[in-house]
Design a protein around this motif. Structure first.
Motif, short mmCIF file in Angstrom:
data_model
loop_
_atom_site.label_atom_id
_atom_site.label_comp_id
_atom_site.label_asym_id
_atom_site.label_seq_id
_atom_site.Cartn_x
_atom_site.Cartn_y
_atom_site.Cartn_z
N ASN A 44 0.65 -1.16 -0.02
CA ASN A 44 0.10 -0.02 0.10
C ASN A 44 0.62 1.16 0.02
O ASN A 44 0.50 2.29 0.46
N LYS A 45 2.20 1.08 -0.53
CA LYS A 45 2.88 2.32 -0.40
C LYS A 45 3.72 2.33 -1.84
O LYS A 45 3.91 1.28 -2.65
N ILE A 46 3.60 3.65 -2.32
CA ILE A 46 4.16 4.01 -3.46
C ILE A 46 5.79 4.14 -3.49
O ILE A 46 6.18 4.86 -2.64
N ILE A 47 6.39 3.72 -4.41
CA ILE A 47 7.78 3.63 -4.29
C ILE A 47 8.38 4.82 -5.33
O ILE A 47 8.01 5.05 -6.48
N LEU A 48 8.69 6.06 -4.51
CA LEU A 48 9.24 7.11 -5.38
C LEU A 48 10.78 7.32 -5.02
O LEU A 48 11.33 6.70 -4.29
N ILE A 86 8.62 9.42 -9.85
CA ILE A 86 8.54 8.04 -10.04
C ILE A 86 9.79 7.37 -10.60
O ILE A 86 10.50 8.20 -11.16
N PRO A 87 10.07 6.20 -10.26
CA PRO A 87 11.61 5.70 -11.14
C PRO A 87 11.17 5.67 -12.61
O PRO A 87 10.17 5.39 -12.95
N ILE A 133 15.26 6.77 -2.13
CA ILE A 133 14.05 5.88 -2.19
C ILE A 133 12.86 6.34 -1.06
O ILE A 133 13.35 6.27 0.12
N GLU A 134 11.99 6.77 -1.42
CA GLU A 134 10.88 7.17 -0.52
C GLU A 134 9.74 6.17 -1.00
O GLU A 134 9.15 5.89 -1.98
N GLU A 135 9.42 5.27 0.15
CA GLU A 135 8.00 4.64 0.12
C GLU A 135 6.87 5.32 0.86
O GLU A 135 6.97 5.53 2.27
N ILE A 136 6.01 5.79 0.19
CA ILE A 136 4.85 6.60 0.88
C ILE A 136 3.55 6.09 0.63
O ILE A 136 3.23 5.66 -0.42
N GLU A 137 2.94 6.01 1.54
CA GLU A 137 1.34 5.55 1.63
C GLU A 137 0.62 6.06 0.55
O GLU A 137 0.44 7.42 0.20
N ILE A 138 -0.18 5.18 -0.17
CA ILE A 138 -0.91 5.84 -1.29
C ILE A 138 -1.95 6.94 -0.81
O ILE A 138 -1.80 8.03 -1.77
N SER A 139 -2.36 7.24 0.10
CA SER A 139 -3.36 8.24 0.64
C SER A 139 -2.40 9.46 0.71
O SER A 139 -2.81 10.59 0.56
N GLU A 140 -1.23 9.38 1.37
CA GLU A 140 -0.14 10.52 1.48
C GLU A 140 0.24 10.84 0.08
O GLU A 140 0.33 12.28 -0.07
#
Length: 176
Positions: free
Chosen positions: A52-56, A71-72, A141-148
């Motif tokens: 549930n985290k987007i990898i940016l 995004i990568p 790398i930043e893994e951030i919750e989809i809602s965030e």
């Protein structure tokens, strides 16, 4: 439909990533004008989601003199299939490998002066591994919750064009 006929074309610059040419064109009404055109091989970007985290990735971009969240993504190599580029860039920049991947769209970054097209992919089927950055590439790398990520996109904390377009395509694909 309006079209412009190329009367003449002159290459101004031939670089590693871009080429610049100036074209004299005939307009729909018969008048002539000039167009400065940047040719770019195109690229790929991937919206990757894990738990549930987007990898940016955050990296410094010299043209704007600041770090930016993206995004990568990266440039297509000559004759490279876009899906292979997306997988390669994800692995290089994040260490993650995509076990399965789906194309969700493509965008033209700024068609007023460049032909750059970025193919956008999605994956939520990932395996962690080792990063393999280019020698001149430095990312966090930043893994951030989809809602965030959705909130950050709405309030301008994410302002990279390809990333915003890719997130829109991904959220539509996921029906968020």
């Amino acid at each position: 439909m309006y079209e412009e006929k190329t009367i003449e074309s002159k290459e101004i610059y031939n670089g590693k990533i871009i080429n610049l040419k100036v074209e004299k064109v005939e307009l729909h009404n018969g008048n002539e004008s000039y167009r400065e055109i940047i040719s770019h091989p195109g690229g790929c970007g991937i919206v990757a989601i894990k738990n549930n985290k987007i990898i940016l990735v955050s990296q410094f971009r010299k043209p704007i003199n600041q770090n930016i969240l993206e995004i990568p993504a990266g440039k297509l190599d000559q004759y490279e299939d876009p899906i292979d580029c997306a997988k390669r860039e994800l692995k290089e920049e994040t260490g993650y490998s995509a076990n399965s991947i789906k194309k969700i769209g493509q965008i033209f970054t700024s068609p007023g002066y460049t032909n750059e097209c970025i193919h956008i992919y999605y994956t939520d089927d990932l395996t962690i591994g080792e990063m393999n950055l280019d020698q001149d590439e430095f990312v966090n790398i930043e893994e951030i919750e989809i809602s965030e990520v959705l909130r950050m996109s709405k309030c301008g904390e994410i302002n990279d064009g390809k990333t915003l377009a890719a997130l829109l395509l991904a959220f539509n694909y996921l029906k968020i």
